[in-house]
Design an enzyme around this catalytic site. Structure first.
Site, PDB file in Angstrom:
ATOM      1  N   ARG A   1     -16.007  -1.054 -16.990  1.00 17.56           N
ATOM      2  CA  ARG A   1     -14.948  -1.608 -17.816  1.00 17.56           C
ATOM      3  C   ARG A   1     -13.747  -2.027 -16.976  1.00 17.56           C
ATOM      4  O   ARG A   1     -13.135  -3.056 -17.216  1.00 17.56           O
ATOM      5  CB  ARG A   1     -14.517  -0.551 -18.825  1.00 17.56           C
ATOM      6  CG  ARG A   1     -13.384  -0.963 -19.713  1.00 17.56           C
ATOM      7  CD  ARG A   1     -13.073   0.161 -20.693  1.00 17.56           C
ATOM      8  NE  ARG A   1     -12.254  -0.323 -21.777  1.00 17.56           N
ATOM      9  CZ  ARG A   1     -10.959  -0.482 -21.701  1.00 17.56           C
ATOM     10  NH1 ARG A   1     -10.327  -0.211 -20.581  1.00 17.56           N
ATOM     11  NH2 ARG A   1     -10.277  -0.934 -22.738  1.00 17.56           N
TER      12      ARG A   1
ATOM     13  N   GLU B   1     -20.863   4.831 -36.423  1.00 16.84           N
ATOM     14  CA  GLU B   1     -21.686   5.324 -35.309  1.00 16.84           C
ATOM     15  C   GLU B   1     -20.892   6.362 -34.531  1.00 16.84           C
ATOM     16  O   GLU B   1     -19.675   6.461 -34.688  1.00 16.84           O
ATOM     17  CB  GLU B   1     -22.120   4.170 -34.401  1.00 16.84           C
ATOM     18  CG  GLU B   1     -20.961   3.401 -33.813  1.00 16.84           C
ATOM     19  CD  GLU B   1     -21.390   2.082 -33.175  1.00 16.84           C
ATOM     20  OE1 GLU B   1     -22.575   1.931 -32.868  1.00 16.84           O
ATOM     21  OE2 GLU B   1     -20.525   1.227 -32.986  1.00 16.84           O
TER      22      GLU B   1
ATOM     23  N   CYS C   1      -5.055  52.171 -11.847  1.00 17.55           N
ATOM     24  CA  CYS C   1      -4.875  53.536 -11.340  1.00 17.55           C
ATOM     25  C   CYS C   1      -4.865  53.641  -9.822  1.00 17.55           C
ATOM     26  O   CYS C   1      -4.672  54.730  -9.269  1.00 17.55           O
ATOM     27  CB  CYS C   1      -5.945  54.459 -11.915  1.00 17.55           C
ATOM     28  SG  CYS C   1      -7.589  54.103 -11.274  1.00 17.55           S
TER      29      CYS C   1
ATOM     30  N   SER D   1     -10.203  -2.025 -26.408  1.00 17.28           N
ATOM     31  CA  SER D   1     -10.089  -0.596 -26.611  1.00 17.28           C
ATOM     32  C   SER D   1     -10.196  -0.324 -28.115  1.00 17.28           C
ATOM     33  O   SER D   1     -10.436  -1.256 -28.885  1.00 17.28           O
ATOM     34  CB  SER D   1      -8.725  -0.183 -26.078  1.00 17.28           C
ATOM     35  OG  SER D   1      -8.767   1.139 -25.707  1.00 17.28           O
TER      36      SER D   1
ATOM     37  N   ASP E   1       0.816  -1.214   0.000  1.00 19.58           N
ATOM     38  CA  ASP E   1       0.000   0.000   0.000  1.00 19.58           C
ATOM     39  C   ASP E   1       0.850   1.264   0.000  1.00 19.58           C
ATOM     40  O   ASP E   1       0.580   2.214  -0.735  1.00 19.58           O
ATOM     41  CB  ASP E   1      -0.932   0.026   1.214  1.00 19.58           C
ATOM     42  CG  ASP E   1      -2.079  -0.943   1.039  1.00 19.58           C
ATOM     43  OD1 ASP E   1      -2.867  -1.118   1.972  1.00 19.58           O
ATOM     44  OD2 ASP E   1      -2.173  -1.526  -0.082  1.00 19.58           O
TER      45      ASP E   1
ATOM     46  N   LYS F   1     -19.053   8.183 -31.426  1.00 24.41           N
ATOM     47  CA  LYS F   1     -18.304   7.716 -30.256  1.00 24.41           C
ATOM     48  C   LYS F   1     -18.784   8.535 -29.064  1.00 24.41           C
ATOM     49  O   LYS F   1     -18.610   9.750 -29.017  1.00 24.41           O
ATOM     50  CB  LYS F   1     -16.806   7.903 -30.484  1.00 24.41           C
ATOM     51  CG  LYS F   1     -15.966   7.263 -29.401  1.00 24.41           C
ATOM     52  CD  LYS F   1     -14.512   7.182 -29.839  1.00 24.41           C
ATOM     53  CE  LYS F   1     -13.682   6.359 -28.885  1.00 24.41           C
ATOM     54  NZ  LYS F   1     -13.687   6.837 -27.524  1.00 24.41           N
TER      55      LYS F   1
END
Ligand code: IVH
Length: 725
Positions: A158, A135, A432, A110, A61, A137
């Site tokens: 995914r 089509e 100014c 992918s 970790d 994306k």
């Protein structure tokens, strides 16, 4: 147009955000950073995979956290590295997950990307004969739905393509995703792939509601979709209008189709959400049209689009082409230029506008977005800076959709390292030094009240008064206005017509180094002679000449040049026509002003207020004393031959400029209009007239050439009815 002094281009654009069409080259060190980044990102990706795959974790970790921090530091230094492929950007990095891992039955692949027509042609050649399914994306989140005997069993994100997160409970709440497939021939096993997205319109509403509730808004619809899907409480997901569109199939048993399009038809029959936008196309030309069409109408679709996906339609052809380790060879993504990128917000500065409004704007590390380099973006006001939650030093999401101006969307909070600091609106004018204040109680904007001589405001006013709609002083542009002020040659615009060659000789901009013969014979030098080895440049000479000419401009231009709020060329013409002189306008009652055709109450009040200020009146007096004509000469020979008529002039006339033609119409009591309609009385058509001439013909409006126009001006419409002699 003259070089440095000229006006007429979008100066605002240059000041607030500079855009060029060139892509900035890789800086030194970027390549090395990219290399380190790839190494770290790959290592962390693998560690995540191991973790998700329920293998023994490959990294402790502590080491994992250290590596993440190094990756984040690199991305802070080089924000362009923080791409969506980065583990820092992945939804729910492995260290924080409450969703159980799910191993997909077949890997989610992918896509390879292409961006040019040449790459498209090459890919199409490699992919065979077609037909191809095209089509859009969808810029959303990939999802895998596993249906067993027609029932939704598991829905998973995914993840790394092999292992994702179980989000079934939340997905069941999404409208349009069936829990049970309808109809016949439902396969025993079916992995349906698609994209979950947040509709753009609803996203804007959600963000407004989050902000109203004091919560941080989402950076974009994609993040909103991810955030909404990864809710512990499905009721929250249910409250968000998520949608899905399918774009593929994974493992299947009993799916009787032979093509991608056949799959979509079958999917639709079972009640799955199929996009209405896909097309099966036979030729490269048709595919190019499809790509161009959605490139142009990118924002007319309910969800965000980042490209077009082209797929070989036939399944046996797909199988022959196969795939590489990460992507199929039978599909490719044609990507549009990104509209959103990450960059570093280096500073927030403020700009003081023509009316004294103080506007913060972000200065960023230059990045290319939607095809141009951007390094500045307005932040509108302090309230807006707070609302967006951006800090100086943040990596920010920068957006430039289509042709619109760039916008800082949100900070990437995950990339903060504690060195960021909050922006504080200045209390005094940076130009100014005057204390800033809102004009009225409760105004969001604050202003510099020193309207007379605050250099920022004065520069804007000078630039505007010299513009084409004002005195039309070509040699006085944005640079020139700045140069005159920097030298202290003007305290306000009142002194403009008193400028001398001697004054201009004090500026860099309006001078050049004298030639030897000019130094030896100063009488050969331009007006003003030689001073400290310098003489007037041609722009300097031109400015003096322009100023002389400007003294004879018609009254309406003088009125525009006064920078009276709400008074542009149209109102100025109306006032000039009705009153004839500046004295008469100044003496007019509020009612007289308000009842002038084309003026009205708001403008009338603004004019009255303007003349109530002493230094304003002093400008008028000073200009008049310097010889500026403050009244239109009434030409008795000009009869009002065009009273009540509307005339459109289009194309180039041989001997009238556009302004002269307009002036000629107005001075005879006519109305000069820019567009042809059934109410147009005459259309004057010159060289290269385009659509307006066509429209005039369609509508059957009388068309005149220059000769006809002259007759109309001289004798009115009746003269045209008679046959010419
Ligand atoms: S097809 C094997 N079609 O883009 C083919 N993907 O950059 C894999 N995406 O992971 C995907 N719209 O999440 C496909 N019409 C579309 C898509 C689409 C969006 C996503 C998908 C994929 C990613 C690749």
């Amino acid at each position: 147009m003259s070089g440095s002094g000229g006006h007429g281009t979008g100066r605002d654009m240059c000041q607030h955000w500079r855009m060029t069409d060139e892509v900035t080259g890789a800086e030194n060190g970027l390549d090395e950073a990219r290399r380190q980044w790839s190494e770290l990102n790959e290592m962390l990706s693998k560690a995540q995979q191991a973790y998700y795959g329920a293998d023994a974790p490959t990294m402790a970790d502590q080491a994992y956290d250290d590596a993440i921090r190094r990756l984040q530091a690199l991305e802070r230094q080089h924000p362009e590295l923080a791409s969506p492929d980065s583990v820092t950007q992945k939804v729910g990095s492995a260290t924080v997950t409450d969703f159980a891992p799910v191993t997909h039955r077949q890997r989610l692949l992918s896509l390879d990307n292409i961006t040019t027509q040449e790459e498209l042609a090459a890919w199409l050649r490699r992919s065979g004969e077609g037909p191809w399914l095209c089509e859009v994306k969808i810029d959303g989140l990939a999802i895998n739905l596993l249906y067993l005997d027609g029932r939704l069993e598991v829905a998973a994100t995914r993840g790394d393509g092999r292992v994702g997160e179980n989000v079934t409970h939340n997905v069941r709440t999404i409208d349009g995703i069936p829990n049970t497939l309808q109809g016949d021939n439902v396969p025993a096993v079916l992995e349906v792939r698609g994209e979950i997205f947040f509709p753009v319109a609803a996203f804007e509403e959600l963000n407004a509601a989050l902000v109203a509730a004091g919560k941080a808004p989402f950076a974009n619809p994609r993040n909103a979709a991810a955030g909404s899907l990864r809710q512990k409480d499905p009721a929250v997901t249910a409250s968000r209008p998520l949608q899905m569109i399918v774009h593929g199939v994974g493992e299947r048993d009993g799916l009787d189709v032979t093509s991608q399009s056949g799959t979509y038809e079958q999917f639709a029959a079972w009640g799955l959400p199929v996009s209405p936008l896909y097309k099966v196309l036979e030729t490269r030309a048709a595919i190019e049209d499809y790509i161009a069409d959605f490139g142009e109408h990118r924002h007319d679709v309910a969800h965000e689009i980042d490209g077009v996906v082209i797929k070989v339609d036939d399944f046996s052809a797909q199988a022959r082409l196969g795939m590489t380790s990460r992507a199929p060879r039978w599909a490719v993504a044609f990507k549009y230029p990104p509209e959103e990128v990450n960059t570093k917000l280096l500073d927030i500065r403020v700009n003081v506008g023509r009316t004294g409004r103080v506007t913060p704007y972000g200065v960023m590390e230059p990045v290319v977005v939607s095809g141009s380099t951007v390094e500045m973006a307005t932040l509108h006001n302090a309230h807006e800076v707070k609302r967006k939650g951006v800090l100086i030093g943040d990596v920010v999401v920068l957006r430039k959709a289509g042709e619109v101006i760039p916008e800082i969307v949100a900070p990437v909070v995950a990339l903060r390292d504690g060195t960021e600091r909050e922006f504080a609106m200045p209390t005094h004018c940076p130009s100014c030094g005057t204390e800033l204040r809102p004009q009225k109680e409760g105004d969001k904007d604050i202003r510099c009240p020193n309207s007379r001589s605050c250099p920022s405001q004065l520069r804007e006013r000078l630039f505007a008064l010299a513009g084409r709609g004002g005195f039309d002083i070509e040699a006085l542009g944005w640079e020139g206005s700045g140069a005159l002020l920097a030298e202290g040659l003007l305290v306000d615009e009142g002194g403009l017509f008193e400028l001398t060659a001697d004054d201009l000789l004090r500026t860099e901009l309006y001078t050049r180094g004298a030639k030897k013969q000019e130094i030896e014979n100063p009488e050969k030098a331009p007006v003003g002679g030689v001073r400290d080895g310098r003489v007037l440049s041609s722009t300097g000479e031109k400015l003096l000449a322009n100023l002389e000419q400007a003294k004879n401009q018609p009254l309406w231009r003088v009125i525009v040049a006064l920078s009276i709020r709400h008074v542009g060329p149209t109102a100025a013409r109306a006032l000039a026509q009705r009153f004839g002189s500046l004295d008469a306008i100044r003496a007019a009652s509020l009612e007289d002003l308000a009842f002038t055709d084309g003026v009205g109450h708001v403008i009338a009040e603004s004019v009255k207020d303007w003349f109530d200020v002493d230094w304003h009146v002093a400008i008028v007096d000073q200009w008049a004393a310097a010889g500026v004509r403050m009244a239109d000469e009434v030409d008795e020979s000009t009869t009002r031959t065009l009273e009540g008529l509307t005339v459109v002039v289009t194309g180039t006339l041989p001997s009238f400029s556009r302004d002269e033609a307009k002036e000629a119409i107005l001075s005879r009591g006519g109305k000069a209009s820019g567009s042809v309609s059934k109410n147009t009385d005459f259309v004057v058509v010159g060289e290269n007239a385009g659509a307006k001439a066509e429209k005039a013909e369609q509508l059957g409006r009388p068309i005149l050439d220059e000769d006809g126009f002259r007759k109309l001006l001289a004798d009115g419409p009746d003269a045209l009815a008679k046959p010419s002699t």
